[in-house]
Design an enzyme around this catalytic site. Structure first.
Site, short mmCIF file in Angstrom:
data_model
loop_
_atom_site.label_atom_id
_atom_site.label_comp_id
_atom_site.label_asym_id
_atom_site.label_seq_id
_atom_site.Cartn_x
_atom_site.Cartn_y
_atom_site.Cartn_z
N HIS A 106 0.87 -1.18 0.00
CA HIS A 106 0.00 0.00 0.00
C HIS A 106 0.90 1.23 0.00
O HIS A 106 1.66 1.46 0.95
CB HIS A 106 -0.92 0.02 1.22
N CYS A 107 0.83 2.01 -1.07
CA CYS A 107 1.71 3.18 -1.22
C CYS A 107 0.99 4.43 -0.71
O CYS A 107 -0.08 4.79 -1.21
CB CYS A 107 2.10 3.36 -2.68
N VAL A 108 1.58 5.07 0.29
CA VAL A 108 0.96 6.28 0.84
C VAL A 108 1.06 7.45 -0.11
O VAL A 108 0.28 8.41 -0.02
CB VAL A 108 1.61 6.64 2.20
N ASN A 116 -1.90 6.96 -2.14
CA ASN A 116 -3.05 6.65 -1.29
C ASN A 116 -3.86 5.50 -1.86
O ASN A 116 -5.10 5.52 -1.88
CB ASN A 116 -3.94 7.89 -1.13
N SER A 117 -3.16 4.48 -2.33
CA SER A 117 -3.81 3.31 -2.90
C SER A 117 -2.85 2.14 -2.86
O SER A 117 -1.65 2.31 -2.61
CB SER A 117 -4.24 3.60 -4.35
#
Length: 408
Positions: free
Chosen positions: A261-263, A266-267
């Site tokens: 999950h890549c901040v 945001n997905s």
């Protein structure tokens, strides 16, 4: 509702003028602070929820709520960069503390399992503000050609296009309907092997071979999953996950070939958007390095970009040069961080391992560290460099096959 009215989180009609009225949590907190008393448990969370609910802007059909995490980057980043341009020591302090604050906020939200738009807004606003400073302070000096500005702009547009594609569906597994959920309740909360009987096992195996397994035709790899690979039963989504799929605790969904999950977007990064994610990182690196080079050639003429980054005597001779040099260092710090992320991603692709699989292999002590610990080889899907990259480039290209349930 008029443009300044809204319905608050308690379902009451409210007005923007009364944003500072009837805030019992804040009043009680101030009283306790003045009397040196400790706040009751959960008081800060309630105050933050009240402020977040009342932070709105007027709109036609009623005041629109603003996400609190969007505000700090828009306000603090220009202020910090302009203050850092006043003196070399101020720049050193601010540019050193900014990464520390960002990392602290990341670990805070990660520990609380919260989704936030802070990092996405910080990244997008940083791009826009750096581009604005480049056009406002660097281009008017006359040392940047028109074609170079066009090339930088095209790189920025391509990066944003790839980022927009990476923001789309990463490969969420469909959530079963209500009647299907009830049929899943009796299944045990444990791993289900691909050879298990029943329609769900057949469906999971077919989906696994079609999408998450090794691509057909690459290096004569078998369509079946490697020995020992299991398809898991997700108790939260109430479905059988194909091999290499995982449940994201932040999104609350299962994703095909979940990487992480890549901040910053945001997905999740999964089967359907992993290629776009790599493309966005690559375009960002090329555009950022090119912009840094053009800026340093303008404010530190006669020196190579690497030397000028550490030794530029005339950088603080005027405020315009100081601001440009400060933004260059800010871009260099961000580019170094994104370059590390891109390096890890490229190494993982070369060994056909996802970040989730590497993390689980470290936890279970089933993988081996390579290249000084930069990559964890699990050995399950690694079929050589060319085959691994061929599999990655074919992600999401296989047409979805109908499951056994649809056939019945």
């Amino acid at each position: 509702l008029c443009c300044c009215e809204y319905v608050d989180r308690r379902g009451r009609r409210n007005h923007l003028v009364a944003c500072c009225c009837d805030c019992e949590e804040l009043d009680d907190g101030c009283d306790r602070w003045l009397t040196c008393k400790s706040l009751p448990p959960g008081a800060l969370e309630r105050i933050a929820d009240t402020i977040a609910d009342r932070l709105r802007v007027p709109w036609f059909s009623g005041a629109v709520k603003i996400n609190v995490s969007l505000v700090p980057p828009l306000v603090l980043l220009p202020v910090f960069l302009h203050v850092a341009a006043l003196h070399f020591l101020l720049g050193l302090i601010i540019l050193t503390s900014l990464p520390v604050v960002v990392l602290w906020y990341y670990y805070l939200t990660h520990r609380r399992k919260e989704r936030t738009l802070f990092f996405l807004s910080l990244g997008l606003f940083s791009l826009g503000y750096m581009y604005y400073v480049f056009l406002q302070e660097v281009v008017p000096r006359g040392h940047v050609e028109y074609s170079e500005v066009v090339a930088l702009t095209c790189g920025l547009i391509l990066m944003l296009a790839a980022l927009s594609r990476a923001k789309k569906d990463p490969g969420y597994l469909p959530i079963p309907a209500g009647n299907e959920k009830s049929s899943h309740q009796g299944l045990p909360n444990k791993s289900v092997r691909g050879s298990s009987s029943g329609l769900h096992g057949i469906s999971g195996a077919a989906s696994s071979r079609a999408v998450n397994g090794e691509a057909k035709g690459y290096c004569r790899m078998s369509a079946e999953q490697p020995e020992g690979v299991k398809k898991d039963w997700c108790t939260k989504c109430q479905l059988v996950r194909p091999a290499r799929a995982g449940h994201c605790r932040l999104c609350g969904r299962c994703v095909r070939r979940l990487d992480h999950h890549c901040v910053w977007i945001n997905s999740c990064v999964g089967e359907h958007n992993h290629q776009a994610f790599i493309l966005a990182l690559s375009f960002f690196m090329l555009t950022a390095v090119y912009g840094i080079t053009l800026t340093l050639h303008t404010i530190c003429r006669g020196r190579t970009p690497f030397v000028a980054l550490f030794y530029c005597p005339g950088a603080y001779s005027d405020y315009s040069s100081a601001l440009s040099f400060t933004c260059v260092w800010y871009c260099a710090i961000v580019t170094a961080g994104m370059g590390y992320i891109l390096l890890i991603q490229l190494l993982n692709i070369s060994y056909n391992v996802t970040e989730r699989e590497a993390r689980l292999a470290l936890r279970d002590n089933t993988g081996r560290r390579l290249l000084g610990g930069l990559v964890i080889d699990t050995g399950q899907y690694n079929r050589g460099l060319l085959c691994n990259w061929g599999h990655f480039l074919s992600l999401g290209s296989s047409p979805p096959q109908r499951s056994a349930e649809d056939i019945v």
